[in-house]
Write a protein that holds these residues in place. Structure first.
Motif, short mmCIF file in Angstrom:
data_model
loop_
_atom_site.label_atom_id
_atom_site.label_comp_id
_atom_site.label_asym_id
_atom_site.label_seq_id
_atom_site.Cartn_x
_atom_site.Cartn_y
_atom_site.Cartn_z
N LEU A 74 16.84 -10.06 15.05
CA LEU A 74 16.40 -8.86 14.17
C LEU A 74 15.06 -9.40 13.56
N VAL A 75 13.95 -8.52 13.77
CA VAL A 75 12.78 -8.71 13.04
C VAL A 75 12.53 -7.73 11.84
N VAL A 76 12.50 -8.06 10.63
CA VAL A 76 12.28 -6.95 9.71
C VAL A 76 10.63 -6.97 9.33
N ILE A 77 9.95 -6.04 9.39
CA ILE A 77 8.60 -5.82 9.24
C ILE A 77 8.23 -4.88 8.14
N GLY A 78 7.86 -5.44 6.91
CA GLY A 78 7.33 -4.49 5.80
C GLY A 78 6.06 -3.80 5.93
N SER A 79 6.05 -2.59 6.26
CA SER A 79 4.59 -1.83 6.44
C SER A 79 4.36 -1.29 5.05
N HIS A 80 3.31 -1.74 4.31
CA HIS A 80 2.88 -1.44 3.15
C HIS A 80 1.95 -0.37 3.04
N SER A 81 2.47 0.69 2.67
CA SER A 81 1.64 1.95 2.46
C SER A 81 1.42 2.12 1.17
N ALA A 82 0.12 1.92 0.69
CA ALA A 82 0.03 2.02 -0.67
C ALA A 82 -0.10 3.35 -1.39
N LYS A 83 0.44 3.59 -2.80
CA LYS A 83 0.30 4.68 -3.36
C LYS A 83 -0.90 4.39 -4.20
N PHE A 84 -1.29 3.38 -4.90
CA PHE A 84 -2.24 3.26 -5.71
C PHE A 84 -3.61 2.59 -5.17
N GLU A 85 -4.60 3.00 -5.52
CA GLU A 85 -5.86 2.38 -4.77
C GLU A 85 -5.73 0.84 -4.84
N ASN A 86 -5.27 0.36 -6.21
CA ASN A 86 -5.19 -1.14 -6.28
C ASN A 86 -4.21 -2.19 -5.18
N GLU A 87 -3.40 -1.11 -4.83
CA GLU A 87 -2.25 -1.64 -3.80
C GLU A 87 -3.07 -1.92 -2.22
N LYS A 88 -4.02 -1.27 -2.23
CA LYS A 88 -4.79 -1.20 -0.93
C LYS A 88 -5.48 -2.67 -0.46
N ASN A 89 -5.48 -3.59 -1.52
CA ASN A 89 -6.12 -4.79 -1.32
C ASN A 89 -5.09 -5.98 -0.86
N SER A 90 -5.37 -6.53 0.18
CA SER A 90 -4.47 -7.53 0.79
C SER A 90 -4.10 -8.57 -0.01
N GLU A 91 -5.09 -9.01 -0.93
CA GLU A 91 -4.99 -10.20 -1.65
C GLU A 91 -3.84 -9.78 -2.71
N ASN A 92 -3.85 -8.48 -3.18
CA ASN A 92 -2.80 -7.97 -3.97
C ASN A 92 -1.61 -8.04 -3.68
N ILE A 93 -1.47 -7.39 -2.14
CA ILE A 93 -0.22 -7.52 -1.69
C ILE A 93 0.18 -8.78 -1.46
N ARG A 94 -0.50 -9.96 -1.28
CA ARG A 94 -0.03 -11.20 -0.94
C ARG A 94 0.44 -11.55 -2.25
N GLU A 95 -0.06 -11.18 -3.63
CA GLU A 95 0.48 -11.62 -4.77
C GLU A 95 1.78 -11.09 -4.86
N ALA A 96 2.12 -9.65 -4.47
CA ALA A 96 3.33 -9.10 -4.69
C ALA A 96 4.43 -9.69 -3.80
N ILE A 97 3.94 -10.12 -2.55
CA ILE A 97 4.97 -10.78 -1.53
C ILE A 97 5.36 -12.20 -2.25
N LEU A 98 4.58 -12.98 -2.97
CA LEU A 98 4.99 -13.94 -3.55
C LEU A 98 5.82 -13.63 -4.89
N ARG A 99 5.56 -12.77 -5.64
CA ARG A 99 6.16 -12.35 -6.81
C ARG A 99 7.64 -11.88 -6.49
N TYR A 100 7.80 -11.15 -5.26
CA TYR A 100 9.10 -10.45 -4.90
C TYR A 100 9.66 -11.50 -3.69
N GLU A 101 8.98 -12.61 -3.65
CA GLU A 101 9.67 -13.54 -2.85
C GLU A 101 10.00 -13.27 -1.33
N ILE A 102 9.24 -12.33 -0.75
CA ILE A 102 9.36 -11.78 0.57
C ILE A 102 9.30 -12.95 1.48
N GLU A 103 10.15 -12.73 2.71
CA GLU A 103 10.13 -13.91 3.67
C GLU A 103 9.83 -13.29 5.10
#
Length: 652
Positions: free
Chosen positions: A88-117
């Motif tokens: 199985l391959v799990v892929i997270g498709s990040h579809s931003a609600k807020f403008e701030n969430e469209k930024n890849s660097e901000n998504i990267r921080e969220a990946i680290l914060r939520y410990e997504i692997e």
């Protein structure tokens, strides 16, 4: 999230059939993978292609990192990833609600914060979202080993239905010979080692004149003074639910903290618990929650027997002559209260505001709708709160809810002026002082001010911050938790000067260390230790790379790992120098099953490094749970640093 109510109604409908009965435009053929490879990817060394994904069952999780429901399903995804890791391959498709969430660097921080692997795509333009006709966060789409769409579902609580259908698709692929054993080029996002890691909420104790902060991703609390000198660290640094002494207690991404005399109350968010820290006796105990996520909107049992959902912030106020702990219950879109008697664990919760429906309806506290309440501040008999998903600041007074700033689930921005027209973007924290509300306007990376006398909103600070989570007023100073900068800032309200408070956490304080910085003079004693022969693999050639080891324990017939026992693995590097060898613990984790993965980061620029893993586990017969009924075995495995993937089998 909006549309989620309908999505939850439909969520039990997951139809797995042949490809002809599920045809959707552009989703039937592997060209979906070709579309995806042109989008920004994270957690991988390169964008994934059809060559990587054909031959695998693929589960796409449509999420956005502001969404509490999306946070709630991450443990389910992690379980599925580990159970079906080869197929199985799990892929997270990040579809931003807020403008701030469209930024890849901000998504990267969220990946680290939520410990997504797992791999994550930044689908900021909703290309995959529209391709698969998605309508809610979170939603799930399953593709078979030929890249064909085979079913979808939405909402929380979908682990069993996803697991069942993944099993069916894997069995089908084995039967038709389409399953492949290729490796996915996962490369986890990395973070630098800092004394604070995604700090969340701050509180001040006027008696000691010390601050308390939740050091969220170090899973601990820290007490420090106005110079940044630390005198208390509460928590071992490991994620868990253990109580007891400061150096042994565990938290899991705590958020809200509030001080009341000798006690510090903690919203232990990802554990779904309320904890109490006894600063006199240096003990931690659980006073509310069961450790499992709850869905109750009208709790009836005592606090210790009531499952709760993502408590995010805390405050204390008198209600009907009793001192009450106010809880921002983000997971159920409500505000709860817990009377602080001599034993609050035996008290019953009060629902102070919110029907449980996610929206921005004012009025009577029972019928008003809130939206992921994430920040609290008390002034006189008023409870001010930040509803992050409606980007609003609201107030509860005399059992009525009123909106001060905010208009709807999809109304946000950075607009100053009169409160009716002003806009925030996903605020998480606030403080009240002298008819002014100071707001951590998180997704605008700004500090805002609401003047309650003039009904005017203004921006105090817009530079030098990244997604601040909380604010605290002391005299002329505004203390800011600058979460994504992993720091505490001080802003003088008169001079408008911004400065950073340098906090250095002593590594030996309370015998407590973080898992990133556990430098040991010698190795721990392991009973019944068996030295295993050296094996190769697990490391890519680079100055800083991921270590990945798949471990299987082959137990005697009728035996199983005791999930309640203190079984664990620890991964060490041996750093040889001229004087004394040092053992640096790279990572460790509890063992609850006979199959698990080890992942860590290692600096390989030093040639004198050696790597090994220690395993210690308890195994028992069916129906045996007491430690006295178990056998304990420990193993030490040396590992060569070569460019081969590693699978490790330990036979008892």
């Amino acid at each position: 999230m909006r549309f989620l109510q309908l999505a939850l109604i439909l969520s039990s409908i997951f139809i797995l059939g042949d490809t002809q009965s599920h045809e959707r435009p552009n989703s039937m053929r592997p060209q979906a993978y070709e579309t995806a490879k042109n989008l920004p990817w994270l957690n991988v060394s390169r964008p994934l292609t059809s060559e990587d994904l054909l031959g695998k069952v693929v589960l796409i999780d449509f999420w956005t990192y502001c969404c509490i429901n999306c946070m709630h399903i991450l443990p389910d995804l992690k379980k599925l990833e580990h159970e079906f890791k080869d197929d199985l391959v799990v892929i997270g498709s990040h579809s931003a609600k807020f403008e701030n969430e469209k930024n890849s660097e901000n998504i990267r921080e969220a990946i680290l914060r939520y410990e997504i692997e797992h791999p994550v795509i930044n689908d900021k333009d909703f290309i995959l979202w529209r391709m698969f006709d998605v309508h809610a966060w979170p939603s799930f789409v399953l593709l078979d080993t030929r890249g064909m769409y085979r079913g979808s579902t939405s909402g929380e609580g979908q682990y069993e239905v996803l697991r069942e259908n993944i099993q069916k698709l894997i069995a089908e692929a084995k039967e038709n010979g389409t399953l492949k054993n290729n490796k996915i080029p996962v490369r986890l996002e990395t973070k630098s080692q800092t004394d604070l890691l995604f700090p969340a909420k701050i509180a001040f104790d006027p008696r000691s004149e010390k601050f308390w902060i939740s050091d969220s991703n170090h899973h601990r609390l820290i007490r420090f003074d106005k110079k940044g000198e630390v005198d208390f660290v509460v928590g071992s640094g490991e994620a868990g639910q253990k109580g007891g002494d400061f150096n042994q207690a565990e938290f899991f991404q705590p958020q809200g903290v509030i001080v009341d005399e000798d006690f510090v109350y903690v919203a232990d968010t990802s554990n779904h618990l309320i904890r109490r820290v006894d600063t006199k006796n240096k003990k931690v105990e659980t006073i509310a929650g069961t450790g499992k996520q709850g869905y109750e909107r009208a709790p009836k049992n005592i606090a210790k027997e009531t499952p709760i959902a993502s408590p995010w912030d805390l405050a204390i106020t008198p209600i009907a002559g009793k001192k009450v702990l106010v809880i921002a219950m983000a997971g159920t879109h409500q505000i709860w209260g817990l009377p602080l008697t001599s034993d609050p664990s035996k008290e019953k919760f009060l629902v102070l505001a919110g029907s449980g429906r996610e929206d921005i309806d004012d009025g009577d506290f029972k019928s008003a709708s809130l939206a992921q309440t994430s920040g609290l501040a008390v002034d006189a008999n008023k409870i001010y709160f930040a509803d992050s998903e409606t980007s609003s600041i609201r107030v509860l007074e005399k059992q009525n809810v009123k909106t001060i700033v905010g208009a709807g689930l999809f109304e946000f921005g950075l607009i100053d002026g009169l409160t009716q027209a002003a806009r925030f973007q996903h605020p998480l924290g606030l403080a009240v002082s002298e008819n002014k509300i100071y707001v951590a306007d998180t997704y605008n990376s700004a500090i805002r001010e609401i003047n309650l006398k003039t009904n005017q909103v203004s921006t105090l600070l817009k530079t030098g911050l990244r997604e601040p989570n909380d604010v605290l007023v002391l005299g002329d100073d505004l203390w800011i938790v600058d979460t994504n900068h992993h720091s505490i800032k001080k802003f003088n309200l008169k001079t408008k000067e911004l400065s950073e408070l340098k906090i250095k956490v002593p590594q030996n304080l309370n015998n407590t260390t973080s898992k990133e910085n556990s430098l040991l003079a010698e190795l721990p004693f392991l009973p019944n230790l068996v030295e295993l022969p050296k094996v190769q693999g697990g490391l890519e050639k680079s100055n800083s790379q991921s270590i990945h080891i798949s471990v299987a324990i082959e137990l005697p017939k009728g035996k199983k790992i005791n999930a309640e026992a203190p079984s664990s693995w620890q991964l060490y590097e041996l750093i040889e120098n001229k004087k004394t060898p040092l053992y640096n613990r790279l990572a460790n984790q509890k063992i609850s099953t006979s199959h698990f993965d080890i992942s860590a980061k290692m600096d390989t620029s030093h040639s004198a490094h050696k790597l090994f893993a220690d395993f210690s586990f308890y195994y028992c017969g069916e129906g045996e749970t007491a430690l006295s009924q178990c056998e304990i075995k420990s193993f030490r495995q040396s590992i060569d640093l070569t460019n081969q993937p590693l699978k490790l089998l330990i036979k008892i």
